[in-house]
Write a protein that holds these residues in place. Structure first.
Motif, PDB file in Angstrom:
ATOM      1  N   UNK A  33       0.939  -1.165  -0.033  1.00  0.00           N
ATOM      2  CA  UNK A  33       0.171   0.056   0.022  1.00  0.00           C
ATOM      3  C   UNK A  33       0.746   1.421  -0.026  1.00  0.00           C
ATOM      4  N   UNK A  34       2.066   1.203   0.566  1.00  0.00           N
ATOM      5  CA  UNK A  34       2.915   2.262   0.850  1.00  0.00           C
ATOM      6  C   UNK A  34       3.592   2.625  -0.773  1.00  0.00           C
ATOM      7  N   UNK A  35       3.856   1.567  -1.181  1.00  0.00           N
ATOM      8  CA  UNK A  35       4.358   1.743  -2.626  1.00  0.00           C
ATOM      9  C   UNK A  35       3.197   2.601  -3.538  1.00  0.00           C
ATOM     10  N   UNK A  36       1.994   2.006  -3.487  1.00  0.00           N
ATOM     11  CA  UNK A  36       1.014   2.654  -4.270  1.00  0.00           C
ATOM     12  C   UNK A  36       0.783   4.141  -3.952  1.00  0.00           C
ATOM     13  N   UNK A  39       3.672   6.576  -5.064  1.00  0.00           N
ATOM     14  CA  UNK A  39       3.654   6.592  -6.509  1.00  0.00           C
ATOM     15  C   UNK A  39       2.601   7.375  -6.868  1.00  0.00           C
ATOM     16  N   UNK A  40       1.518   7.386  -6.384  1.00  0.00           N
ATOM     17  CA  UNK A  40       0.343   8.189  -6.709  1.00  0.00           C
ATOM     18  C   UNK A  40       0.578   9.539  -6.078  1.00  0.00           C
ATOM     19  N   UNK A  41       1.408   9.860  -5.107  1.00  0.00           N
ATOM     20  CA  UNK A  41       1.531  11.209  -4.559  1.00  0.00           C
ATOM     21  C   UNK A  41       0.475  11.368  -3.512  1.00  0.00           C
ATOM     22  N   UNK A  42      -0.013  10.564  -2.815  1.00  0.00           N
ATOM     23  CA  UNK A  42      -1.298  10.566  -1.851  1.00  0.00           C
ATOM     24  C   UNK A  42      -0.655  10.178  -0.508  1.00  0.00           C
ATOM     25  N   UNK A  43      -1.586  10.697   0.419  1.00  0.00           N
ATOM     26  CA  UNK A  43      -1.103  10.308   1.930  1.00  0.00           C
ATOM     27  C   UNK A  43      -1.755   8.928   1.846  1.00  0.00           C
ATOM     28  N   UNK A  44      -1.347   8.153   2.931  1.00  0.00           N
ATOM     29  CA  UNK A  44      -1.497   6.711   3.380  1.00  0.00           C
ATOM     30  C   UNK A  44      -2.973   6.856   3.860  1.00  0.00           C
ATOM     31  N   UNK A  45      -3.571   7.849   4.461  1.00  0.00           N
ATOM     32  CA  UNK A  45      -4.690   7.677   5.035  1.00  0.00           C
ATOM     33  C   UNK A  45      -5.750   7.857   3.819  1.00  0.00           C
ATOM     34  N   UNK A  46      -5.223   8.650   2.584  1.00  0.00           N
ATOM     35  CA  UNK A  46      -6.276   8.561   1.734  1.00  0.00           C
ATOM     36  C   UNK A  46      -6.735   7.369   1.091  1.00  0.00           C
ATOM     37  N   UNK A  52     -10.437  -0.851   1.797  1.00  0.00           N
ATOM     38  CA  UNK A  52     -10.291  -1.804   3.115  1.00  0.00           C
ATOM     39  C   UNK A  52      -8.730  -2.176   3.369  1.00  0.00           C
ATOM     40  N   UNK A  53      -8.486  -2.559   2.171  1.00  0.00           N
ATOM     41  CA  UNK A  53      -7.015  -3.334   2.229  1.00  0.00           C
ATOM     42  C   UNK A  53      -6.612  -3.567   0.718  1.00  0.00           C
ATOM     43  N   UNK A  54      -5.333  -4.063   0.438  1.00  0.00           N
ATOM     44  CA  UNK A  54      -5.038  -4.227  -0.809  1.00  0.00           C
ATOM     45  C   UNK A  54      -5.880  -5.099  -1.836  1.00  0.00           C
ATOM     46  N   UNK A  55      -6.186  -6.044  -0.979  1.00  0.00           N
ATOM     47  CA  UNK A  55      -7.352  -7.188  -1.539  1.00  0.00           C
ATOM     48  C   UNK A  55      -8.587  -6.338  -2.075  1.00  0.00           C
ATOM     49  N   UNK A  56      -8.951  -5.537  -1.418  1.00  0.00           N
ATOM     50  CA  UNK A  56     -10.294  -4.792  -1.636  1.00  0.00           C
ATOM     51  C   UNK A  56      -9.917  -3.904  -2.930  1.00  0.00           C
ATOM     52  N   UNK A  57      -8.831  -3.248  -2.900  1.00  0.00           N
ATOM     53  CA  UNK A  57      -8.390  -2.420  -4.054  1.00  0.00           C
ATOM     54  C   UNK A  57      -8.281  -3.397  -5.253  1.00  0.00           C
TER      55      UNK A  57
END
Length: 202
Positions: A33-36, A39-46, A52-57
């Motif tokens: 999730x940190x990688x994503x 790379x997207x230039x967004x905060x982790x909280x976003x 919910x998690x990486x699997x949901x994404x």
């Protein structure tokens, strides 16, 4: 759509687009999730505002990419010269397969997951209105060409499952044969499927 909603949509689309690139380049298991978000230039909280998690994404991403695929296929069909119910379905089949042949990353990610469950999520999600239009076009096409089918969803289920599984194996592994060799057989099978599910001899 207001500015707030549009901003939210842009951030979610950015996360999906970034995740797709990383999943196809690094692999799902090696992408965090940190990688994503980095790379997207967004905060982790976003991230957790939308998933919910990486699997949901990943699950939403499969639906998102499948939605884009049906969106593009529907638009191409509208500008094609396909006439007749059978011809339209074969056109859609060829369009999807051509996309997979030219975009292996898309094929590896979507083809093995191009199931009825994914399709249902795609056409029922209001975020994919054009895919909904594709499904509506499928039903309207039967009426237009006088094709009667008591179970249109079952027919579409069979076609989608067949396209997904054969594309994945024939394109990625050339098993049991390359897709070019298998395509005429696939067309013949699809014609038979249509005849099995309909009362009309198309």
């Amino acid at each position: 759509m207001g500015k707030v909603e549009e901003n939210k949509k842009q951030k979610k689309d950015l996360l999906l687009k970034t995740a797709f690139r990383l999943f196809t380049e690094k692999g799902f298991s090696k992408t965090t999730i940190s990688d994503i978000v980095q790379e997207a230039g967004l905060a982790k909280g976003t991230f957790y505002l939308y998933f919910q998690d990486k699997y949901d994404l990943r699950n939403e991403l499969i639906v998102f990419k499948a939605g884009q695929l049906f969106d593009d296929a529907h638009r191409a069909l509208e500008t094609s010269h396909a006439s007749g119910f059978e011809e339209e379905l074969l056109f859609i089949t060829d369009y999807i397969i051509d996309c997979f042949r030219s975009q292996h990353a898309l094929m590896e990610f979507v083809a093995k997951n191009l199931s009825w469950g994914i399709f249902q999520n795609t056409v029922s999600d209001t975020g994919f209105l054009t895919s909904q239009k594709f499904y509506e076009h499928f039903l309207e096409s039967m009426l237009k060409y006088g094709v009667h089918c008591d179970t249109p969803e079952l027919m579409l289920f069979t076609i989608i499952e067949l396209i997904g599984s054969t594309s994945y194996n024939c394109i990625l592994y050339s098993q049991p044969v390359p897709i070019e060799e298998y395509l005429p057989y696939l067309h013949s099978i699809l014609r038979q499927i249509i005849r099995i599910y309909t009362d009309e001899k198309i």
